[in-house]
Design a protein around this motif. Structure first.
Motif, PDB file in Angstrom:
ATOM      1  N   UNK A 132     -33.066  21.849 -39.926  1.00 23.82           N
ATOM      2  CA  UNK A 132     -31.963  22.449 -40.628  1.00 23.82           C
ATOM      3  C   UNK A 132     -30.880  22.674 -39.859  1.00 23.82           C
ATOM      4  N   UNK A 133     -30.993  22.906 -38.299  1.00 23.58           N
ATOM      5  CA  UNK A 133     -29.807  23.048 -37.680  1.00 23.58           C
ATOM      6  C   UNK A 133     -29.452  21.752 -37.215  1.00 23.58           C
ATOM      7  N   UNK A 134     -28.329  21.314 -36.535  1.00 18.99           N
ATOM      8  CA  UNK A 134     -27.657  20.357 -36.035  1.00 18.99           C
ATOM      9  C   UNK A 134     -28.454  19.846 -34.877  1.00 18.99           C
ATOM     10  N   UNK A 135     -28.911  18.545 -34.477  1.00 23.34           N
ATOM     11  CA  UNK A 135     -29.430  18.227 -33.233  1.00 23.34           C
ATOM     12  C   UNK A 135     -28.159  17.947 -32.416  1.00 23.34           C
ATOM     13  N   UNK A 136     -28.420  18.434 -31.020  1.00 24.01           N
ATOM     14  CA  UNK A 136     -27.238  18.157 -30.004  1.00 24.01           C
ATOM     15  C   UNK A 136     -27.421  16.496 -29.944  1.00 24.01           C
ATOM     16  N   UNK A 137     -26.425  15.963 -29.097  1.00 22.58           N
ATOM     17  CA  UNK A 137     -26.456  14.544 -29.077  1.00 22.58           C
ATOM     18  C   UNK A 137     -27.486  14.218 -27.957  1.00 22.58           C
ATOM     19  N   UNK A 138     -28.000  14.859 -27.022  1.00 20.83           N
ATOM     20  CA  UNK A 138     -29.018  14.590 -26.325  1.00 20.83           C
ATOM     21  C   UNK A 138     -30.497  14.671 -26.924  1.00 20.83           C
ATOM     22  N   UNK A 139     -30.527  15.721 -27.773  1.00 23.65           N
ATOM     23  CA  UNK A 139     -31.742  15.750 -28.583  1.00 23.65           C
ATOM     24  C   UNK A 139     -31.952  14.325 -29.432  1.00 23.65           C
ATOM     25  N   UNK A 140     -30.696  13.931 -30.022  1.00 24.29           N
ATOM     26  CA  UNK A 140     -30.862  12.948 -30.878  1.00 24.29           C
ATOM     27  C   UNK A 140     -31.338  11.745 -30.067  1.00 24.29           C
ATOM     28  N   UNK A 141     -30.907  11.584 -28.975  1.00 22.45           N
ATOM     29  CA  UNK A 141     -31.247  10.472 -27.968  1.00 22.45           C
ATOM     30  C   UNK A 141     -32.859  10.579 -27.750  1.00 22.45           C
ATOM     31  N   UNK A 200     -28.609  17.371 -14.811  1.00 18.61           N
ATOM     32  CA  UNK A 200     -28.862  18.831 -14.590  1.00 18.61           C
ATOM     33  C   UNK A 200     -28.266  19.379 -15.937  1.00 18.61           C
ATOM     34  N   UNK A 201     -27.313  18.668 -16.540  1.00 16.05           N
ATOM     35  CA  UNK A 201     -26.466  19.404 -17.744  1.00 16.05           C
ATOM     36  C   UNK A 201     -26.764  18.311 -18.977  1.00 16.05           C
ATOM     37  N   UNK A 202     -27.492  18.724 -19.943  1.00 12.90           N
ATOM     38  CA  UNK A 202     -27.572  17.528 -21.085  1.00 12.90           C
ATOM     39  C   UNK A 202     -26.837  18.168 -22.406  1.00 12.90           C
ATOM     40  N   UNK A 203     -25.961  18.786 -22.410  1.00  8.47           N
ATOM     41  CA  UNK A 203     -25.461  19.336 -23.535  1.00  8.47           C
ATOM     42  C   UNK A 203     -23.994  19.697 -23.314  1.00  8.47           C
ATOM     43  N   UNK A 204     -23.089  19.436 -24.230  1.00 11.47           N
ATOM     44  CA  UNK A 204     -21.844  19.637 -24.242  1.00 11.47           C
ATOM     45  C   UNK A 204     -21.344  21.038 -24.087  1.00 11.47           C
ATOM     46  N   UNK A 205     -20.211  21.365 -23.712  1.00 16.20           N
ATOM     47  CA  UNK A 205     -19.895  22.968 -23.736  1.00 16.20           C
ATOM     48  C   UNK A 205     -19.857  23.787 -25.159  1.00 16.20           C
ATOM     49  N   UNK A 206     -19.459  22.879 -26.144  1.00 17.05           N
ATOM     50  CA  UNK A 206     -19.653  23.289 -27.465  1.00 17.05           C
ATOM     51  C   UNK A 206     -20.756  23.345 -28.105  1.00 17.05           C
ATOM     52  N   UNK A 207     -21.647  22.661 -27.638  1.00 20.93           N
ATOM     53  CA  UNK A 207     -23.239  22.515 -27.992  1.00 20.93           C
ATOM     54  C   UNK A 207     -24.013  23.866 -27.482  1.00 20.93           C
ATOM     55  N   UNK A 208     -23.379  24.272 -26.303  1.00 18.54           N
ATOM     56  CA  UNK A 208     -24.125  25.313 -25.486  1.00 18.54           C
ATOM     57  C   UNK A 208     -23.546  26.813 -25.904  1.00 18.54           C
ATOM     58  N   UNK A 229     -23.095  29.224 -27.734  1.00 21.87           N
ATOM     59  CA  UNK A 229     -23.358  29.600 -29.263  1.00 21.87           C
ATOM     60  C   UNK A 229     -22.852  31.021 -29.380  1.00 21.87           C
ATOM     61  N   UNK A 230     -23.071  31.942 -28.161  1.00 22.30           N
ATOM     62  CA  UNK A 230     -22.644  33.293 -28.427  1.00 22.30           C
ATOM     63  C   UNK A 230     -21.015  33.520 -28.561  1.00 22.30           C
ATOM     64  N   UNK A 231     -20.339  32.504 -28.365  1.00 26.50           N
ATOM     65  CA  UNK A 231     -18.791  32.615 -28.218  1.00 26.50           C
ATOM     66  C   UNK A 231     -18.046  32.244 -29.784  1.00 26.50           C
ATOM     67  N   UNK A 232     -18.895  31.654 -30.549  1.00 24.70           N
ATOM     68  CA  UNK A 232     -18.472  30.938 -31.934  1.00 24.70           C
ATOM     69  C   UNK A 232     -18.531  32.116 -33.025  1.00 24.70           C
ATOM     70  N   UNK A 233     -17.242  32.076 -33.556  1.00 26.76           N
ATOM     71  CA  UNK A 233     -17.042  32.840 -34.630  1.00 26.76           C
ATOM     72  C   UNK A 233     -18.100  32.588 -35.806  1.00 26.76           C
ATOM     73  N   UNK A 234     -18.357  31.457 -35.919  1.00 25.69           N
ATOM     74  CA  UNK A 234     -19.435  30.954 -37.081  1.00 25.69           C
ATOM     75  C   UNK A 234     -20.309  29.981 -36.523  1.00 25.69           C
ATOM     76  N   UNK A 235     -21.451  29.709 -37.174  1.00 27.67           N
ATOM     77  CA  UNK A 235     -22.334  28.586 -36.966  1.00 27.67           C
ATOM     78  C   UNK A 235     -22.452  27.608 -37.711  1.00 27.67           C
ATOM     79  N   UNK A 236     -21.282  27.794 -38.861  1.00 26.49           N
ATOM     80  CA  UNK A 236     -21.417  26.701 -39.933  1.00 26.49           C
ATOM     81  C   UNK A 236     -21.527  25.451 -39.602  1.00 26.49           C
TER      82      UNK A 236
END
Length: 390
Positions: A337-346, A370-378, A380-387
């Motif tokens: 129901x929620x978006x896969x990150x690119x790493x999760x897709x792989x 060490x890092x497997x997600x982009x900053x905009x995927x990580x 979450x707490x800074x987003x105005x919306x999760x749409x």
């Protein structure tokens, strides 16, 4: 430039070659599996595609049941197999998803899919081809949308020269769509500095007398704004345009490749990352296809396995990870129901191919890093919306 011409030149609009290995067709079956997600997300029930000859050891697996794209469960069920025959089909699917979202009252929308065959998409070929294809596809989606619901669309170009060029090249196509209007980001009132550079740009474009100026205008306000062919720098101007003209009117970001543009945010000379947190995060992807190609080295012949897949979403259906098969179709192997990150897709693609390393092993760490997600995927707490994730 007619859409039929584009469709006739493509054997398959999503054409990648699966080299070395050819996988037998998959039969999608649904069962409950806890899929590892990021620290901000939870496990989901996923739609797994397994070979018809294999069996699962999961004690919670339900009785296998093959599904088709025309499942009786309706559009919320997603698709088991996706293989569009032409760009006309892609435009129709995008318009249907857009109509569902508009009927649900959503006003910040995104559509993103390859506008050209993979070998020349994403500016790998002539940028004019990319730009022109996006204009054709946007007009096709608007035309298909009007078949579903009354729509007065305004196509918004990056600047007046782009608007003038499109009005000359696509005059016939624009005339064929009822109620359509065109605009540009230059319509937004700006400061003296930007106005100065805009005047120089317009002068150097030698577009002194635009005979088509005002041809596609209307006394009635648009019911949908469509932004196309904009760059990272222009995202902040889109925000100002929306605040000025479309606060309560649906706005559609069409084939802007936002995941590529987001990567530039925060770099010197580009808008800050806050643009994503406060603005881009509000846009719900209603039709989304992002195709990726991967290679995996193995210690036995053929030593290199090439595979490809896609992150797919067709609103109101779920997010789906699709695996490219030998017949060029895409089979669903996981859904959420929620978006896969690119790493999760792989990782989902590796899982279904049986190519995952042992969990927690050094080989897994060396591949993932060490890092497997982009900053905009990580962030979450800074987003105005999760749409954008929904």
């Amino acid at each position: 430039m007619a859409m039929s011409h584009m469709a006739s030149t493509l054997a398959s609009p999503l054409s990648f070659l699966l080299l070395r290995h050819s996988l037998p067709p998959y039969i999608p079956r649904q069962h409950s599996v806890s899929s590892p997600r990021s620290k901000h997300q939870h496990s989901h029930q996923i739609l797994c595609a397994k070979k018809s000859s294999s069996s699962s050891n999961n004690s919670k697996q339900q009785k296998p049941k093959a599904q088709t794209a025309s499942s009786s469960l309706g559009p919320k069920a997603g698709v088991a197999i996706y293989k569009p025959k032409s760009y006309e089909v892609l435009a129709a699917d995008a318009a249907n998803s857009l109509a569902f979202a508009l009927q649900d009252g959503k006003t910040r929308l995104e559509i993103d899919f390859p506008p050209l065959p993979s070998n020349i998409s994403s500016y790998k070929g002539s940028s004019d081809k990319f730009i022109d294809a996006n204009i054709q596809l946007a007009l096709a989606v608007v035309r298909k949308l009007q078949e579903r619901m009354e729509t007065r669309a305004c196509i918004v170009f990056p600047d007046k020269p782009e608007k003038g060029r499109a009005s000359r090249l696509f005059k016939t196509a624009l005339d064929s769509i009822d109620g359509i209007t065109i605009g540009s980001l230059d319509d937004v009132p700006t400061g003296a500095v930007r106005s100065f550079f805009s005047s120089i740009r317009n002068t150097l474009d030698f577009d002194f007398d635009d005979q088509e100026e005002g041809r596609w205008q209307s006394d009635e306000p648009p019911t949908l704004y469509v932004f196309i062919n904009c760059s990272t720098r222009e995202l902040s101007v889109i925000e100002k345009y929306v605040e000025k003209f479309a606060m309560s009117t649906p706005a559609l970001l069409f084939n802007l490749e936002l995941d590529t543009l987001r990567a530039d945010l925060g770099i010197l000379g580009f808008p800050s990352k806050d643009l994503h947190y406060r603005f881009l995060s509000q846009f719900t992807p209603v039709f989304y296809i992002r195709i990726r190609e991967y290679s995996k080295t193995v210690p036995v012949a053929p030593f290199t396995i090439n595979y490809s897949g896609a992150l797919f979403r067709q609103y109101p259906g779920p997010w789906q990870v699709m695996l490219k098969q030998a017949d060029s179709s895409y089979a669903c192997i996981a859904e959420s129901e929620t978006r896969f990150t690119l790493s999760e897709t792989k990782e989902e693609l590796l899982r279904v191919l049986g190519l995952q390393e042992e969990e927690g092993s050094s080989l897994q760490f060396l591949r993932r890093g060490y890092k497997n997600a982009t900053w905009w995927e990580e962030d979450v707490d800074l987003e105005l919306s999760s749409a954008w994730r929904s």
